[in-house]
Design a protein around this motif. Structure first.
Motif, PDB file in Angstrom:
ATOM      1  N   LEU A   1      59.194  46.353  38.978  1.00 29.13           N
ATOM      2  CA  LEU A   1      59.232  46.239  40.648  1.00 29.13           C
ATOM      3  C   LEU A   1      58.440  45.671  41.313  1.00 29.13           C
ATOM      4  O   LEU A   1      58.377  44.847  42.144  1.00 29.13           O
ATOM      5  N   LEU A   2      57.229  46.330  41.022  1.00 26.04           N
ATOM      6  CA  LEU A   2      55.926  45.623  41.811  1.00 26.04           C
ATOM      7  C   LEU A   2      54.997  44.920  40.840  1.00 26.04           C
ATOM      8  O   LEU A   2      55.005  45.146  39.499  1.00 26.04           O
ATOM      9  N   ARG A   3      54.051  44.361  41.622  1.00 24.57           N
ATOM     10  CA  ARG A   3      53.095  43.548  40.658  1.00 24.57           C
ATOM     11  C   ARG A   3      52.081  44.603  40.050  1.00 24.57           C
ATOM     12  O   ARG A   3      52.191  45.681  40.554  1.00 24.57           O
ATOM     13  N   ARG A   4      51.295  44.254  38.999  1.00 24.92           N
ATOM     14  CA  ARG A   4      50.466  45.124  38.391  1.00 24.92           C
ATOM     15  C   ARG A   4      48.748  44.673  38.832  1.00 24.92           C
ATOM     16  O   ARG A   4      48.531  43.256  38.494  1.00 24.92           O
ATOM     17  N   PRO A   5      47.903  45.383  39.212  1.00 26.52           N
ATOM     18  CA  PRO A   5      46.633  45.082  39.656  1.00 26.52           C
ATOM     19  C   PRO A   5      45.925  44.915  38.197  1.00 26.52           C
ATOM     20  O   PRO A   5      45.956  45.695  37.361  1.00 26.52           O
ATOM     21  N   MET A   6      45.230  44.078  37.985  1.00 26.53           N
ATOM     22  CA  MET A   6      44.650  43.592  36.696  1.00 26.53           C
ATOM     23  C   MET A   6      43.184  43.271  37.028  1.00 26.53           C
ATOM     24  O   MET A   6      42.915  41.989  37.630  1.00 26.53           O
ATOM     25  N   SER A   7      42.198  43.987  36.304  1.00 26.70           N
ATOM     26  CA  SER A   7      40.631  43.709  36.384  1.00 26.70           C
ATOM     27  C   SER A   7      40.394  42.444  35.811  1.00 26.70           C
ATOM     28  O   SER A   7      41.121  42.135  34.824  1.00 26.70           O
ATOM     29  N   LEU A   8      39.613  41.506  36.607  1.00 31.79           N
ATOM     30  CA  LEU A   8      38.946  40.259  35.921  1.00 31.79           C
ATOM     31  C   LEU A   8      38.102  40.774  34.780  1.00 31.79           C
ATOM     32  O   LEU A   8      37.338  41.603  34.840  1.00 31.79           O
ATOM     33  N   TYR A   9      38.568  39.952  33.642  1.00 35.14           N
ATOM     34  CA  TYR A   9      37.636  40.036  32.457  1.00 35.14           C
ATOM     35  C   TYR A   9      36.677  39.216  32.332  1.00 35.14           C
ATOM     36  O   TYR A   9      35.403  39.373  32.037  1.00 35.14           O
ATOM     37  N   ARG A  10      36.811  37.720  32.631  1.00 32.66           N
ATOM     38  CA  ARG A  10      35.886  36.859  32.717  1.00 32.66           C
ATOM     39  C   ARG A  10      36.388  35.661  33.372  1.00 32.66           C
ATOM     40  O   ARG A  10      37.640  35.348  33.577  1.00 32.66           O
ATOM     41  N   VAL A  11      35.408  35.104  34.182  1.00 33.65           N
ATOM     42  CA  VAL A  11      35.734  33.511  34.710  1.00 33.65           C
ATOM     43  C   VAL A  11      34.883  32.572  33.943  1.00 33.65           C
ATOM     44  O   VAL A  11      33.683  32.787  33.466  1.00 33.65           O
ATOM     45  N   ASN A  12      35.568  31.534  33.236  1.00 32.23           N
ATOM     46  CA  ASN A  12      35.109  30.622  32.458  1.00 32.23           C
ATOM     47  C   ASN A  12      34.951  29.298  33.193  1.00 32.23           C
ATOM     48  O   ASN A  12      36.150  28.596  33.266  1.00 32.23           O
ATOM     49  N   GLN A  13      34.120  29.001  34.021  1.00 33.75           N
ATOM     50  CA  GLN A  13      33.921  27.737  35.013  1.00 33.75           C
ATOM     51  C   GLN A  13      34.122  26.381  34.106  1.00 33.75           C
ATOM     52  O   GLN A  13      35.005  25.764  34.533  1.00 33.75           O
TER      53      GLN A  13
END
Length: 292
Positions: free
Chosen positions: A77-89
């Motif tokens: 029903l709701l979105r799920r919060p998900m921690s960032l693992y990596r940003v690959n610029q």
């Protein structure tokens, strides 16, 4: 793409260099192309999304609110919060590491290359490293590691040494050790199966590492008992620390107050106040965080 600008608290005092020291940040409803979504072991998957400019601004400790597709258990029903693992610029990618254990993550697990995922973010207050930080301790268990991994890369870019203590039930559930070593972190692995994850052993390990090269910043995520341990050790040794808190959420934008939790009013008091994990966090002062 829907985009809005929101106020983000600046670093708590002058002279601090932090991941969230910029006074404003953009939040967008990013429709991201799935590039891969592979199992890394029997419980966890690694999701890689093609990211636009707003998503690529994500900083360590921030998260995305994901609109999970229906899975075998039905639709979340709701979105799920998900921690960032990596940003690959360079590759223009954002990555997530998640445990498949419920309706939302079960739906995420069905995604394949070429699908699209609605990812609202980046959201939240991230980690703030004190200026001139020399040695950072990352202490994590299970999926809590995913939240701390971006901080390792950020700290190394600042010129700080990083020691990561990774805890899990077994060695096959230890994740990202190679990635952490690749960014220059020193990695220590402790597990339940060989008895090294006992609190007394982790306590001794941290103190030994501190005696060789003193920590001046500590961070944790994913375990109540590791939070309590790190609070005791950092208080005794006079080390600044933060924790990334995990919590179910409604809107993730501070409006619904569904993610409110108690916190101490300050590190030296037992008086409580209440804060929204999504907006006031998800990163909080280590000593102000109440164990659960």
């Amino acid at each position: 793409m829907l985009q809005q600008t929101m106020e983000l608290p600046s670093a708590s005092s002058a002279g601090e260099k932090g991941c969230c020291s910029v006074p404003t940040f953009s939040v967008a409803e990013n429709i991201c192309l799935v590039k891969s979504n592979e199992w890394v072991n029997g419980e966890y998957k690694h999701l890689v999304l093609d990211a636009d400019d707003v998503a690529l601004t994500a900083l360590p400790g921030q998260f995305f609110h994901l609109q999970c597709p229906p899975g075998a258990q039905g639709e979340a029903l709701l979105r799920r919060p998900m921690s960032l693992y990596r940003v690959n610029q360079s590759a223009r990618e954002v990555e997530f590491l998640y445990k498949v254990q419920g309706r939302g993550t079960g739906g995420l697990a069905t995604l394949v290359s070429g699908d699209h995922l609605n990812a609202l973010g980046p959201v939240g207050k991230g980690f703030v490293l004190p200026a001139n930080t020399k040695h950072v301790l990352l202490l994590a268990r299970g999926v809590g590691l995913a939240t701390l991994t971006p901080l390792a890369e950020f700290a190394r870019a600042m010129g700080a040494s990083v020691t990561a203590v990774l805890s899990a039930r077994s060695h096959d559930l230890i994740m990202s050790a190679d990635y952490l070593r690749g960014v220059g972190a020193s990695v220590r692995v402790v597990t339940d199966e060989d008895g090294t994850s006992a609190i007394s052993n982790v306590d001794a390990l941290i103190r030994d590492e501190h005696s060789e090269q003193p920590f001046d910043f500590v961070a944790t995520c994913g375990s109540n008992r590791l939070l309590t341990l790190l609070q005791d050790v950092s208080r005794e040794l006079g080390i600044t620390g933060q924790i990334a808190v995990e919590q179910h959420m409604g809107c993730a934008l501070g409006a619904c107050y569904a993610c409110v939790r108690p916190f101490r009013k300050g590190p030296e008091t037992e008086q409580l106040t209440y804060r929204r994990v999504c907006w006031d966090g998800p990163v909080f002062d280590l000593q102000e965080t109440v164990s659960w």
